[in-house]
Design an enzyme around this catalytic site. Structure first.
Site, PDB file in Angstrom:
ATOM      1  CG  HIS A  72      -2.059  -0.926   1.065  1.00 43.59           C
ATOM      2  ND1 HIS A  72      -3.275  -0.523   0.611  1.00 43.59           N
ATOM      3  CD2 HIS A  72      -2.127  -2.258   1.229  1.00 43.59           C
ATOM      4  CE1 HIS A  72      -4.061  -1.577   0.514  1.00 43.59           C
ATOM      5  NE2 HIS A  72      -3.398  -2.646   0.888  1.00 43.59           N
ATOM      6  CE1 TYR A 202      -5.220   6.374  10.051  1.00 41.19           C
ATOM      7  CE2 TYR A 202      -4.575   6.801   7.778  1.00 41.19           C
ATOM      8  CZ  TYR A 202      -4.345   6.182   8.995  1.00 41.19           C
ATOM      9  OH  TYR A 202      -3.248   5.374   9.157  1.00 41.19           O
ATOM     10  N   PRO A 295      -2.088   3.116  18.316  1.00 42.76           N
ATOM     11  CG  PRO A 295      -3.839   1.587  18.342  1.00 42.76           C
ATOM     12  CD  PRO A 295      -3.311   2.799  19.055  1.00 42.76           C
ATOM     13  CE  LYS A 299       5.455   5.268  11.875  1.00 43.91           C
ATOM     14  NZ  LYS A 299       5.934   4.876  10.570  1.00 43.91           N
ATOM     15  CE1 TYR A 385      -0.044   5.839   8.287  1.00 44.00           C
ATOM     16  CE2 TYR A 385      -0.055   5.733   5.893  1.00 44.00           C
ATOM     17  CZ  TYR A 385      -0.636   5.424   7.106  1.00 44.00           C
ATOM     18  OH  TYR A 385      -1.792   4.706   7.146  1.00 44.00           O
TER      19      TYR A 385
END
Ligand code: RFL
Length: 388
Positions: A72, A202, A295, A299, A385
């Site tokens: 992804h 998100y 979460p 990480k 990210y």
């Protein structure tokens, strides 16, 4: 006649360390509280950074992952029913995430370790650490058959998660603890539902954050921001789906959320914690035993794998040459990455949640608008990210 490294905990951290040490010819024994079935079916994380995958691959531990994991490179922020895609791979040298459930990582690591003759003691209880400040530390525990056993170790690796016994064996005052309560709570849901999206979503909604995470072609994870001190009992399945439909809705679109059987529902404590240093005497802590993170940003497991890599290299250098420079810098090297991840996770938590303080909610919204509009902000997001 090298004494073994005693590893407490067979999660991603402990099993990665065990494999790397075994490959380096250093004996080790892993003590695990759960059964093999328990650790191989415990669903938690699912997003692995390219860096961690490369490390596993370099040690021949990523064959199935590379075959089966989805890659992804983009995610979606939904604000007021409108979708904004961030193509983070394009913003960061084409680097991607790998979506592969944590229990599959554990299964692969455990299989590789046992196939190479590795020693794991399952279902142990009452693990105790002794003489960690000396050069002959040892572990005692009660075995599955009820016998009290002992292992004399060269070093002890504490990889037994946040609630384990190893960190608690360090005398009070020898380490400093940093913790932060983020003032938000998530309901975490796992369902036998195929993903309704190709990218992680998100969603920012006036009623709070909602997330749609990817796990596999048949299982998905979702998160709902819920009031602090809320309980799972307040969230029957119908209410969960109604809230997800509402918060994830897209305006002017026929996009739909696919439902499925909910298999796990739990309230997540949105807390961060770091212990410094990550070692005491001949005890070295790794993974969640040394630090936990929300979460947000995905990480936790990645940090656990990084700690294992750094510790394995340090132990190998010391065993081969007697040079303890790697062991002395272990904590510092790991903590640099840990704090960077904490900073990023906090940055993201602030951006995607609705705060009880309306002013702060507006600031978070401004941060997200900047991310969507500005290349430099998106570049910061992408690099952190996908993993520096
Ligand atoms: P683990 O996985 O907790 O493994 C510790 C092992 O030690 C055993 N144990 C003991 N054994 C012997 N004696 C004792 N006294 C013991 N006490 C415990 C346990 O049975 C267990 O087998 O720690 P480790 O290896 O440090 O790995 C850390 C990760 O598990 C954790 O950071 C991640 O799951 C966090 N996390 C995520 N991380 C990511 O990188 N990406 C994600 O997408 C992501 N999503 C998540 C997450 C964690 C979640 N939860 C449940 C907290 C999503 C969720 C919902």
């Amino acid at each position: 006649n090298l004494r073994p490294v005693g590893i407490v905990g067979a999660g991603p951290a402990g099993l990665t360390l065990a494999n790397l040490l075994r490959q380096g010819g250093i004996p080790c024994v892993v003590l695990e509280r759960g059964t093999r079935e328990y650790i191989e079916t415990r669903p938690r994380a699912g997003v692995i950074e390219h860096r961690a995958v490369r490390m596993l691959d370099e040690h021949g531990l990523a064959d199935r992952l590379l075959r089966e994991a989805d890659r992804h490179g983009a995610c979606e922020f939904r604000v007021n029913g409108q979708a904004h895609e961030v193509d983070y791979a394009a913003l960061y040298d084409g680097q991607t995430h790998y979506v592969y459930p944590q229990q599959e990582v554990v299964k692969d690591l455990l299989g590789a370790f046992l196939d190479s003759g590795g020693d794991v003691r399952f279902s142990v209880t009452d693990v105790e650490l002794h003489d960690i400040e000396t050069s002959s530390p040892y572990l005692t525990w009660t075995s599955a058959s009820g016998e009290r056993e002992r292992l004399d170790c060269s070093f002890i690796a504490g990889a037994d998660g946040f609630h384990g016994v190893t960190r608690r064996s360090i005398p009070a005052g020898a380490v400093q603890e940093f913790s932060h309560q983020h003032g938000i709570e998530w309901l975490s849901i796992l369902a036998e539902a195929p993903p309704s999206t190709h990218k992680v979503i998100y969603a920012l909604h006036p009623d709070g954050f909602a997330g749609h995470m990817l796990r596999s072609s048949t299982v998905s994870r979702y998160y709902l921001q819920v009031p602090v001190d809320d309980t799972v009992d307040n969230w029957p399945d119908e209410r969960v789906w109604a809230e997800l439909h509402k918060r994830l809705a897209l305006r002017d679109s026929d996009w739909k959320l696919t439902e499925g059987r909910i298999t796990e529902k739990r309230i997540l404590d949105m807390r961060s914690y770091v212990v410094e240093p990550m070692n005491h005497g001949n005890l070295y802590l790794l993974g969640d035993a040394a630090h936990i993170i929300t979460p947000v940003g995905a990480k936790g497991m990645n940090l656990a794998l990084h700690d294992a890599e750094v510790l394995a290299a340090a132990l190998m250098e010391y065993t081969r040459t007697g040079d303890d420079a790697g062991l002395r810098s272990y904590s510092e090297v790991c903590l640099r990455r840990v704090w960077r991840a904490q900073e990023f996770s906090q940055w993201m938590v602030f951006m995607i949640h609705r705060s009880p303080e309306p002013f702060l909610s507006r600031l978070g919204q401004a941060r997200l608008e900047h991310l969507i509009a500005s290349g430099s902000s998106a570049g910061y997001f992408a690099q952190n990210y996908v993993g520096p």
